[in-house]
Enzyme design. Structure first.
Site, short mmCIF file in Angstrom:
data_model
loop_
_atom_site.label_atom_id
_atom_site.label_comp_id
_atom_site.label_asym_id
_atom_site.label_seq_id
_atom_site.Cartn_x
_atom_site.Cartn_y
_atom_site.Cartn_z
N LYS A 52 0.83 -1.07 0.14
CA LYS A 52 0.01 0.00 -0.07
C LYS A 52 0.88 1.24 0.20
O LYS A 52 0.65 2.29 -0.69
CB LYS A 52 -0.84 -0.04 1.34
CG LYS A 52 -1.97 -1.14 1.05
CD LYS A 52 -3.07 -1.13 2.45
CE LYS A 52 -3.58 -2.45 2.13
NZ LYS A 52 -4.63 -2.48 3.58
N GLN A 96 -4.33 -1.24 9.81
CA GLN A 96 -4.48 -2.81 9.11
C GLN A 96 -4.94 -3.77 10.22
O GLN A 96 -4.48 -3.82 11.27
CB GLN A 96 -2.77 -3.10 8.70
CG GLN A 96 -2.82 -4.53 8.05
CD GLN A 96 -3.57 -4.44 6.41
OE1 GLN A 96 -3.78 -3.28 6.08
NE2 GLN A 96 -4.01 -5.69 6.23
N ASP A 119 -10.53 3.15 4.35
CA ASP A 119 -10.99 1.67 4.28
C ASP A 119 -12.70 1.63 4.24
O ASP A 119 -13.12 0.43 3.88
CB ASP A 119 -10.59 1.04 5.49
CG ASP A 119 -9.27 0.00 5.15
OD1 ASP A 119 -9.22 -0.26 4.16
OD2 ASP A 119 -8.67 -0.12 6.07
N1 GUN Z 1 -7.04 -6.71 6.58
C1 GUN Z 1 -7.40 -7.40 5.43
N2 GUN Z 1 -7.88 -6.69 4.28
C2 GUN Z 1 -7.71 -5.22 5.19
C3 GUN Z 1 -8.22 -3.93 4.20
O1 GUN Z 1 -8.73 -3.79 3.35
N3 GUN Z 1 -7.95 -3.18 5.25
C4 GUN Z 1 -7.56 -3.27 6.48
N4 GUN Z 1 -7.39 -2.11 7.22
N5 GUN Z 1 -7.12 -4.21 6.86
C5 GUN Z 1 -7.30 -5.49 6.14
#
Ligand code: GUN
Length: 293
Positions: A52, A96, A119
Site C-alpha cells: 500500500k 491494518q 477503508d
Molecule cells: N485486512 C485485510 N484486508 C484489509 C483491508 O482492506 N484493510 C485493512 N485495514 N485491513 C485489512
C-alpha cells in the site's frame, strides 16, 4: 474463458490517479497523504501494508507508516488515532486488520474520523453505503466492481452469489451488487459457512464471488457453465518446493473451474492488486473532499 487481469487494471487505475495527482499539485493543492498503522509483525499484514505504501509513492502521494509492537496498549493506539484525526496534512488513514486479541477492533474502527476512514470500515460509512449516500466503499468490494466495469461484464438482472459474510468483503459486496445502478442491479444471494446445500445456490449463479478464506473451496461441480468467477481468497498453503515454503491459492480450485467460466480472476494477480488501487482512489477522494466537504 477470459482471464481478468487485476494487475493490469490496477496499474491502469494508478496511472490515471497519478495524472490527477500531478494536476492537483500543478494547481497549488497539497499532496494527498495516506497513513497506515501496522500493529505487530504478522508477515502477511506487513506485506500488504508495504504494498500500500509503495503504491502511494507510485502515484505521487505522500505516505506515512506507523508501526507498533504487538503488545501496544489499546489506549496508546487510540491516542495515535486521535492524533491522526487531528493532523490536517493526513487526508486518510487505515489501521491494518486483524489487530492483536487484546485490542478491540470495533473500538479502534469507531475512533477513526469517518471523513478519514478510507477503508470504509466505520459504521457511519457502512451505513452510508447501505443508504446509497456518497461514501468510501471498502477497498476489496470496490476493486471487484471496478474489475467488472472495466471488463464490461453485464451484471444487471443477473444472479450473483457471494460466499462469505465478512465485514470487509462479503457483506459490503452483497450490498454493492444489489444496488440499483447499472454497474450492479443483481439479484444477490449471500451464502456463508452455515448455508445448507451451498452447491444448489452456486449452480444458479451467473456471478460467483468467493470470499470465504478456504483454499480451493469452490470446485467445478459447483459452477454453472459460462459463469463469471471472482476469487477473493489469498490463502497460504505449505509448499516446500517454493523458496518461501508456501504458495498462495485462492478460494477457487482454479485449474478445474477456469475451463467452465466466461471470466475468472487468478490468484495472485486478480482481486488483490485492485484492493490497493481502490484504497488509493479513496484517498484521492478524501484529498479532494469529494465524500465529506
Ligand atoms: N485486512 C485485510 N484486508 C484489509 C483491508 O482492506 N484493510 C485493512 N485495514 N485491513 C485489512
Amino acid at each position: 474463458m477470459q482471464l481478468i487481469d487485476g494487475k493490469k487494471i490496477s496499474l491502469e487505475l494508478q496511472a490515471e490517479i497519478s495524472i490527477e495527482v500531478q494536476k492537483l499539485k500543478a494547481g497549488g493543492k497539497k499532496t494527498p497523504h495516506l497513513a497506515a498503522v501496522l500493529v505487530g509483525d504478522d508477515p502477511a499484514s506487513r506485506a500488504y501494508v508495504r504494498n500500500k505504501v509503495k503504491a502511494c509513492e507510485n502515484v505521487g502521494f505522500k505516505s506515512t507508516l506507523i508501526e507498533f509492537e504487538v503488545y501496544v496498549s489499546e489506549q496508546k493506539l487510540l491516542a495515535k488515532i486521535d492524533e491522526l484525526n487531528n493532523d490536517a496534512d493526513i487526508d486518510g488513514y487505515i489501521v491494518q486488520l486483524p489487530l492483536p486479541r487484546h485490542i478491540s477492533e470495533q473500538k479502534i474502527i469507531e475512533a477513526i474520523k469517518p471523513s478519514k476512514d478510507v477503508d470504509g470500515f466505520h459504521p457511519i460509512n457502512v451505513g452510508r453505503l447501505v443508504l446509497n449516500l456518497p461514501t468510501y466503499v471498502s477497498a476489496t468490494p470496490f476493486g471487484i466492481v471496478q474489475l467488472l466495469e472495466r471488463y464490461r461484464i453485464e451484471t444487471e438482472g443477473k444472479h450473483c452469489v457471494v460466499i462469505g459474510r465478512s465485514h470487509i468483503v462479503g457483506s459490503p459486496m452483497s450490498i454493492l451488487m444489489a444496488k440499483n445502478t447499472t454497474l450492479a442491479n443483481c439479484t444477490v444471494t449471500l451464502c456463508h459457512s452455515r448455508t445448507l446445500d451451498l452447491k444448489e445456490h452456486t449452480l444458479k449463479a451467473d456471478i460467483i464471488i468467493a470470499a470465504i478464506g478456504k483454499p480451493d473451496f469452490v470446485t467445478a461441480d459447483m459452477v454453472k457453465p459460462g459463469a463469471v468467477v471472482i476469487d477473493v481468497g489469498i490463502n497460504r498453503v505449505d509448499d516446500l518446493s517454493q523458496t518461501k515454503g508456501y504458495r498462495l491459492v485462492g478460494d477457487v480450485k482454479f485449474d478445474e473451474v477456469a475451463p467452465k467460466c466466461s471470466y475468472i480472476t487468478p490468484v495472485p494477480g486478480g482481486v488483490g492488486p485492485m484492493t490497493i488501487a481502490s484504497l488509493i482512489k479513496n484517498t484521492l477522494l478524501a484529498a479532494k473532499k469529494e465524500i465529506y466537504a
